[in-house]
Design a protein around this motif. Structure first.
Motif, mmCIF file in Angstrom:
data_model
loop_
_atom_site.group_PDB
_atom_site.id
_atom_site.type_symbol
_atom_site.label_atom_id
_atom_site.label_comp_id
_atom_site.label_asym_id
_atom_site.label_seq_id
_atom_site.Cartn_x
_atom_site.Cartn_y
_atom_site.Cartn_z
ATOM 1 N N VAL A 164 0.920 -1.210 0.082
ATOM 2 C CA VAL A 164 0.134 -0.188 -0.079
ATOM 3 C C VAL A 164 0.669 1.411 -0.014
ATOM 4 N N VAL A 165 1.828 1.239 0.758
ATOM 5 C CA VAL A 165 2.756 2.397 0.951
ATOM 6 C C VAL A 165 3.441 2.468 -0.332
ATOM 7 N N THR A 166 3.861 1.462 -1.074
ATOM 8 C CA THR A 166 4.584 1.744 -2.429
ATOM 9 C C THR A 166 3.598 2.215 -3.521
ATOM 10 N N GLN A 167 2.564 1.665 -3.268
ATOM 11 C CA GLN A 167 1.432 1.967 -4.488
ATOM 12 C C GLN A 167 1.187 3.726 -4.147
ATOM 13 N N ARG A 168 1.090 4.020 -2.836
ATOM 14 C CA ARG A 168 0.713 5.445 -2.748
ATOM 15 C C ARG A 168 1.725 6.296 -3.319
ATOM 16 N N THR A 169 3.038 5.695 -2.803
ATOM 17 C CA THR A 169 4.152 6.642 -3.343
ATOM 18 C C THR A 169 4.360 6.664 -4.928
ATOM 19 N N GLU A 170 3.929 5.606 -5.575
ATOM 20 C CA GLU A 170 3.928 5.723 -7.130
ATOM 21 C C GLU A 170 3.022 6.629 -7.548
ATOM 22 N N ASN A 171 1.625 6.912 -6.778
ATOM 23 C CA ASN A 171 0.587 7.616 -7.243
ATOM 24 C C ASN A 171 1.148 8.958 -7.217
ATOM 25 N N ALA A 172 1.870 9.285 -5.724
ATOM 26 C CA ALA A 172 2.097 10.606 -5.391
ATOM 27 C C ALA A 172 3.308 11.010 -6.437
ATOM 28 N N ALA A 173 3.974 10.479 -6.960
ATOM 29 C CA ALA A 173 4.854 10.804 -7.949
ATOM 30 C C ALA A 173 4.342 11.434 -9.137
ATOM 31 N N VAL A 174 3.184 10.716 -9.451
ATOM 32 C CA VAL A 174 2.495 11.089 -10.618
ATOM 33 C C VAL A 174 1.562 12.349 -10.313
ATOM 34 N N LEU B 187 1.192 14.527 -7.702
ATOM 35 C CA LEU B 187 1.555 15.767 -7.269
ATOM 36 C C LEU B 187 1.941 16.894 -8.039
ATOM 37 N N ALA B 188 1.600 18.103 -7.980
ATOM 38 C CA ALA B 188 2.113 19.403 -8.533
ATOM 39 C C ALA B 188 3.490 19.572 -7.932
ATOM 40 N N PRO B 189 4.252 20.572 -8.645
ATOM 41 C CA PRO B 189 5.672 20.927 -7.996
ATOM 42 C C PRO B 189 5.462 21.824 -6.762
ATOM 43 N N ARG B 190 4.247 22.653 -6.568
ATOM 44 C CA ARG B 190 4.025 23.354 -5.422
ATOM 45 C C ARG B 190 3.680 22.535 -4.256
ATOM 46 N N GLU B 191 2.678 21.578 -4.576
ATOM 47 C CA GLU B 191 2.121 20.331 -3.735
ATOM 48 C C GLU B 191 3.457 19.666 -3.046
ATOM 49 N N ARG B 192 4.364 19.420 -3.899
ATOM 50 C CA ARG B 192 5.603 18.694 -3.419
ATOM 51 C C ARG B 192 6.428 19.410 -2.535
ATOM 52 N N GLU B 193 6.557 20.752 -2.945
ATOM 53 C CA GLU B 193 7.308 21.776 -1.944
ATOM 54 C C GLU B 193 6.801 22.066 -0.799
ATOM 55 N N ILE C 231 6.749 20.633 5.196
ATOM 56 C CA ILE C 231 5.884 20.088 6.404
ATOM 57 C C ILE C 231 6.465 18.946 7.061
ATOM 58 N N ALA C 232 6.873 18.054 6.085
ATOM 59 C CA ALA C 232 7.824 16.897 6.581
ATOM 60 C C ALA C 232 9.072 17.271 7.238
ATOM 61 N N ALA C 233 9.520 18.562 6.909
ATOM 62 C CA ALA C 233 10.655 18.949 7.770
ATOM 63 C C ALA C 233 10.381 19.570 9.084
ATOM 64 N N THR D 84 4.237 12.723 6.251
ATOM 65 C CA THR D 84 5.822 12.772 6.438
ATOM 66 C C THR D 84 6.362 11.591 5.658
ATOM 67 N N ARG D 85 5.657 10.474 6.039
ATOM 68 C CA ARG D 85 6.048 9.226 5.351
ATOM 69 C C ARG D 85 6.183 9.182 3.772
ATOM 70 N N LEU D 86 4.999 9.955 3.373
ATOM 71 C CA LEU D 86 5.318 9.948 1.793
ATOM 72 C C LEU D 86 6.326 10.677 1.558
ATOM 73 N N ALA D 87 6.522 11.807 2.131
ATOM 74 C CA ALA D 87 7.814 12.642 1.897
ATOM 75 C C ALA D 87 8.923 12.028 1.951
ATOM 76 N N VAL D 88 9.174 11.370 2.737
ATOM 77 C CA VAL D 88 10.487 10.621 2.829
ATOM 78 C C VAL D 88 10.575 9.571 1.804
ATOM 79 N N SER D 89 9.583 8.952 1.536
ATOM 80 C CA SER D 89 9.509 7.938 0.538
ATOM 81 C C SER D 89 9.590 8.297 -0.937
ATOM 82 N N LEU D 90 9.322 9.827 -1.145
ATOM 83 C CA LEU D 90 9.650 10.726 -2.431
ATOM 84 C C LEU D 90 10.950 11.267 -2.376
ATOM 85 N N GLY D 91 11.614 11.043 -1.303
ATOM 86 C CA GLY D 91 13.033 11.696 -1.108
ATOM 87 C C GLY D 91 13.117 13.070 -1.070
ATOM 88 N N LEU D 92 11.937 13.635 -0.595
ATOM 89 C CA LEU D 92 11.740 15.141 -0.051
ATOM 90 C C LEU D 92 12.471 15.416 0.925
#
Length: 76
Positions: free
Chosen positions: A5-15, A17-23, A28-30, A68-76
């Motif tokens: 589920v975490v892997t699927q969520r990370t893959e979905n997020a990579a596609v 999320l807009a750049p400002r959402e990632r930022e 927030i994760a920091a 936060t877990r999502l941000a870490v898995s995306l390397g943010l």
């Protein structure tokens, strides 16, 4: 939550999320508050809140810990 589920969520997020959402997610994760993230991004606190609501809706996330877990898995 299973690793699949975490892997699927990370893959979905990579596609999804807009750049400002990632930022926003990165700040927030920091550990930034909404106001701190807003100041760093040159936005209002309400815009940061809107970005995070959009992320939560897109990825069915309910807590800041999950964000936060999502941000870490995306390397943010």
């Amino acid at each position: 939550m299973s690793s699949a589920v975490v892997t699927q969520r990370t893959e979905n997020a990579a596609v999804a999320l807009a750049p400002r959402e990632r930022e926003t997610l990165k700040h927030i994760a920091a550990g930034c508050t909404y106001l701190q993230a807003a100041r760093l991004m040159g936005l209002s606190r309400h815009t940061v809140d809107a970005y995070l609501r959009r992320i939560r809706a897109k990825l069915d996330i309910n807590t800041t810990a999950e964000l936060t877990r999502l941000a870490v898995s995306l390397g943010l």
